[in-house]
Design an enzyme around this catalytic site. Structure first.
Site, PDB file in Angstrom:
ATOM      1  N   GLY A   1      23.296  44.218  40.694  1.00 19.29           N
ATOM      2  CA  GLY A   1      24.032  45.481  40.747  1.00 19.29           C
ATOM      3  C   GLY A   1      23.224  46.592  40.102  1.00 19.29           C
ATOM      4  N   GLY A   2      23.592  46.963  38.877  1.00 18.61           N
ATOM      5  CA  GLY A   2      23.012  48.111  38.171  1.00 18.61           C
ATOM      6  C   GLY A   2      21.495  48.224  38.260  1.00 18.61           C
TER       7      GLY A   2
ATOM      8  CE  LYS B   1      28.223  45.957  41.293  1.00 18.32           C
ATOM      9  NZ  LYS B   1      28.809  45.383  40.117  1.00 18.32           N
TER      10      LYS B   1
ATOM     11  N   GLY C   1      27.778  43.731  34.809  1.00 19.34           N
ATOM     12  CA  GLY C   1      27.655  45.027  34.144  1.00 19.34           C
ATOM     13  C   GLY C   1      27.798  44.982  32.634  1.00 19.34           C
TER      14      GLY C   1
ATOM     15  CB  SER D   1      23.859  41.073  33.147  1.00 14.32           C
ATOM     16  OG  SER D   1      25.054  41.782  32.869  1.00 14.32           O
TER      17      SER D   1
ATOM     18  CD  GLU E   1      28.046  39.065  41.940  1.00 10.67           C
ATOM     19  OE1 GLU E   1      26.930  39.563  41.843  1.00 10.67           O
ATOM     20  OE2 GLU E   1      29.058  39.716  42.254  1.00 10.67           O
TER      21      GLU E   1
ATOM     22  CG  HIS F   1      31.721  42.215  44.355  1.00  9.83           C
ATOM     23  ND1 HIS F   1      32.295  42.707  43.205  1.00  9.83           N
ATOM     24  CD2 HIS F   1      30.395  42.081  44.100  1.00  9.83           C
ATOM     25  CE1 HIS F   1      31.332  42.861  42.290  1.00  9.83           C
ATOM     26  NE2 HIS F   1      30.179  42.493  42.805  1.00  9.83           N
TER      27      HIS F   1
ATOM     28  CG  ASN G   1      26.835  45.262  45.359  1.00  8.06           C
ATOM     29  OD1 ASN G   1      27.017  46.273  46.036  1.00  8.06           O
ATOM     30  ND2 ASN G   1      27.821  44.563  44.814  1.00  8.06           N
TER      31      ASN G   1
ATOM     32  CD  GLU H   1      32.367  45.552  40.886  1.00 14.12           C
ATOM     33  OE1 GLU H   1      31.892  46.121  41.888  1.00 14.12           O
ATOM     34  OE2 GLU H   1      31.692  45.267  39.882  1.00 14.12           O
TER      35      GLU H   1
HETATM   36  P1  13P Z   1      25.327  43.934  37.601  1.00 14.82           P
HETATM   37  O1  13P Z   1      23.948  43.451  38.039  1.00 14.82           O
HETATM   38  O2  13P Z   1      25.385  45.403  37.377  1.00 14.82           O
HETATM   39  O3  13P Z   1      25.829  43.113  36.462  1.00 14.82           O
HETATM   40  O4  13P Z   1      26.311  43.662  38.846  1.00 14.82           O
HETATM   41  C1  13P Z   1      26.345  42.429  39.450  1.00 14.82           C
HETATM   42  C2  13P Z   1      27.122  42.513  40.700  1.00 14.82           C
HETATM   43  O5  13P Z   1      28.333  42.711  40.686  1.00 14.82           O
HETATM   44  C3  13P Z   1      26.379  42.376  41.980  1.00 14.82           C
HETATM   45  O6  13P Z   1      27.247  42.203  43.046  1.00 14.82           O
END
Ligand code: 13P
Length: 230
Positions: free
Chosen positions: A214-215, A10, A161, A193, A155, A88, A8, A90
């Protein structure tokens, strides 16, 4: 069974970044897992060169019309995307999305043959007050009568993050709880994470069908390492 390994991005990337990412990833990855990359909307038309499927990160609850700034399901489908992330945390937080909105998006995606990835997960406050299971049950409520296969991404918000990952046991308990609501197969990804160094344990030792990253997914070498870890 191949696992689903989803990136992802983002709100990160650009044409050049994504092109370079695909080149670098395709050189590294030799896994037989299903690899998905959720791109920001302006880049949905970019091709993953065959072995990487493209996902959108969200979609409107409306089909068309006077909804300035929104992106409809037929628009994302026009870009040949295979998947779309919905719910999600967010988007739930910053766009005020409700469980009803997320179910409306789910229905539109199914109608348009785009596979939804439904994100669910509790906040730290919810976990600390021992309300995780009730909270997850509420997020699942609108999906209970669906008989087809559904893909969820668990999640925990506090793991996104932060570098924090729940214990194996905590993940397994929530996964079991999610599965207990359905008689059919449901796919469950874990997100929060996920990195090169913890992916192998998550993917090989827990009852999950993949990961949503994500990251760490922004680094093509690290994401390839995650895809190769099972
Ligand atoms: P991180 O892997 O950066 O923790 O993000 C997870 C996420 O929100 C994937 O949708």
């Amino acid at each position: 069974m191949p696992k689903l390994i989803a990136a992802n991005f983002k709100m990160n990337g650009s044409f050049s970044f994504i092109e370079e990412w695909f080149n670098a990833f395709n050189k590294e990855d030799a896994s037989s897992n299903e690899v998905i990359v959720a791109l920001p909307a302006p880049y949905l038309g970019m091709s993953g060169n065959g072995n990487v499927k493209i996902s959108a990160q969200n979609v409107s609850t409306k089909e068309s019309g006077a909804y300035t700034s929104q992106i409809s399901v037929s628009m994302i489908a026009d870009n040949n995307v295979s998947y779309c992330i919905i719910g999600h945390s967010e988007a739930r937080e910053y766009l005020n999305e409700s469980n009803e909105d997320i179910k409306a998006k789910y229905d539109l995606l199914i109608e348009n043959k785009v596979k939804p990835i439904v994100c669910i997960g509790e906040s730290l406050e919810t976990r600390e007050s021992n309300e995780t299971f009730d909270f997850i049950t509420k997020q699942l409520e609108h999906f209970k009568n669906i008989e087809d296969e559904i893909t969820f991404a668990y999640e925990p918000i506090w793991a996104i993050g932060t570098g924090l990952v729940p214990s194996d046991d905590d993940i397994e308990q929530v996964v079991k709880h999610i599965r207990s609501h359905f008689s059919q197969t449901v796919k469950i990804l874990y997100g929060g994470s996920v990195k090169g160094e913890n992916a192998s344990n998550l993917l090989n030792n827990l009852d999950i069908d993949g990961v949503l990253v994500g990251g760490a997914s922004l680094n093509p070498q690290e994401f390839a390492k995650i895809a190769q870890s099972c």
